[in-house]
Design a protein around this motif. Structure first.
Motif, mmCIF file in Angstrom:
data_model
loop_
_atom_site.group_PDB
_atom_site.id
_atom_site.type_symbol
_atom_site.label_atom_id
_atom_site.label_comp_id
_atom_site.label_asym_id
_atom_site.label_seq_id
_atom_site.Cartn_x
_atom_site.Cartn_y
_atom_site.Cartn_z
ATOM 1 N N SER A 213 0.823 -1.221 0.000
ATOM 2 C CA SER A 213 0.000 0.000 0.000
ATOM 3 C C SER A 213 0.852 1.263 0.000
ATOM 4 O O SER A 213 0.697 2.142 0.853
ATOM 5 C CB SER A 213 -0.956 0.015 1.200
ATOM 6 N N TRP A 217 -3.289 3.365 0.896
ATOM 7 C CA TRP A 217 -4.665 2.869 0.796
ATOM 8 C C TRP A 217 -5.456 3.674 -0.238
ATOM 9 O O TRP A 217 -6.649 3.905 -0.107
ATOM 10 C CB TRP A 217 -5.338 2.923 2.166
ATOM 11 N N GLY A 243 -8.250 -0.098 6.428
ATOM 12 C CA GLY A 243 -6.924 0.510 6.387
ATOM 13 C C GLY A 243 -6.633 1.392 7.580
ATOM 14 O O GLY A 243 -7.523 1.740 8.357
#
Length: 344
Positions: A213, A217, A243
């Motif tokens: 990520s 996110w 997240g």
């Protein structure tokens, strides 16, 4: 494409790698990430290989094994051109031995992954999370057996705390079991906690970071702006609860600097965010994902150039946060810094 050693190992991986979390598309989380089938995946793998990407990352829990199956189909006939990384340990069922990293669970998980991937060995097997219920010696001895059997070549972890990783490394050294060479971590301009303890540990112990990520996110795509609603197509509508939380004002401050640097360099906001990560200490590879060819080509454009030191400094300042005790502020004071120089 630049290639780097994976931690202290002899394995060389591309500085950008491909994450297959969008393959398969099952369940509320992974279905929101993407729904790439085998034909589409094959085309994305083609593009990656043409660009020099050699590391492809997946996990058994991604779409309940469908990600591994699609990746296996996409690389069929060219296994020797790719490095496969997969992860296990998170729950794959409701049974008492359907989660964790006990000996029977690890052996079964590896056999299942090999079948789904259509291969007879895994280049890098990572434990998806620390299993507090299984002794580290049991975990490591099982991994040692799997390496000796030729089913796994290197081992790593993901989402470990510093003490969990160090405890495992110490046990591996004591018993001469394989040492973890990689730590797959959450790290980005809006998530810099990795720098406080895990980065110095990685430097000291030769554990390379594989960054998941890297665009926070989906927040560092350039589509989220101050005073504007979340775009309708943003996957954050479905996945934000999964997240790490982010302070909105800090995010906007970082986006403002990224926007300015984009104007200076002619690069996109995601490319700048990825490039910043690629030059951080311990980072062996930054894992990029893509739901389509356009996204993939844009992300691949993060490689092959560098930000200026002044631009990096602006991004550092815009994204910095006060670390918790004992990392800051004491470690920054002259006496403490003399004994423990800051890593970044």
């Amino acid at each position: 494409m630049e290639y780097r050693h994976l931690g202290a190992s002899g394995l060389k991986v591309s500085v950008l790698s491909f994450g297959a979390g969008t393959f398969g598309g099952q369940g509320p989380l992974f279905g929101a990430w993407g729904n790439t089938d085998a034909d589409e995946a094959r085309r994305l793998v083609d593009i990656c290989l043409e660009a020099g990407v050699n590391l492809f990352d997946t996990a058994d829990v991604y779409s309940n094994g469908a990600s591994e199956e699609v990746l296996g189909a996409a690389i069929k006939g060219r296994r020797d051109q790719v490095i496969i990384s997969t992860k296990t340990g998170l729950p794959m069922g409701e049974g008492p031995n359907d989660a964790g990293t006990s000996r029977p669970r690890l052996i079964r998980a590896v056999e299942d992954a090999l079948r789904r991937l259509g291969t007879d060995y895994i280049d890098l097997l990572q434990l998806h999370a620390y299993d507090a219920g299984t002794p580290v010696e049991e975990v490591l001895s099982t991994l040692d057996d799997l390496v000796r059997a030729g089913k796994v070549r290197y081992v790593g972890v993901s989402n470990f705390a510093g003490w969990e990783l160090m405890k495992s490394l110490a046990a591996a050294e004591k018993h001469r079991y394989p040492r973890y060479v990689a730590h797959q971590v959450y790290y980005s301009l809006i998530g810099r906690d990795y720098e406080w303890e895990l980065m110095p540990l990685g430097l000291d112990q030769g554990v390379g970071a594989l960054v998941w990520s890297p665009l926070g996110w989906g927040r560092l795509t350039g589509k989220i702006r101050r005073g504007q609603p979340l775009p309708e197509q943003s996957r954050l509508h479905q996945t934000v609860e999964y997240g790490p939380p982010v302070d909105d004002e800090r995010l906007y401050r970082i986006i403002d600097v990224l926007d300015t640097i984009a104007g200076e360099t002619g690069k996109t906001i995601p490319q700048i965010a990825l490039n910043w990560l690629m030059h951080r200490p311990t980072v062996s590879s930054v894992i990029i994902g893509a739901r389509n060819e356009e996204q993939l080509r844009q992300n691949l454009g993060a490689a092959g150039w560098s930000l200026t030191s002044e631009q990096v400094d602006r991004l550092d300042k815009a994204s910095e946060v006060t670390a918790p005790y004992p990392y800051f502020p004491y470690r920054r004071q002259e006496g403490f810094a003399r004994l423990n120089p800051p890593v970044v």
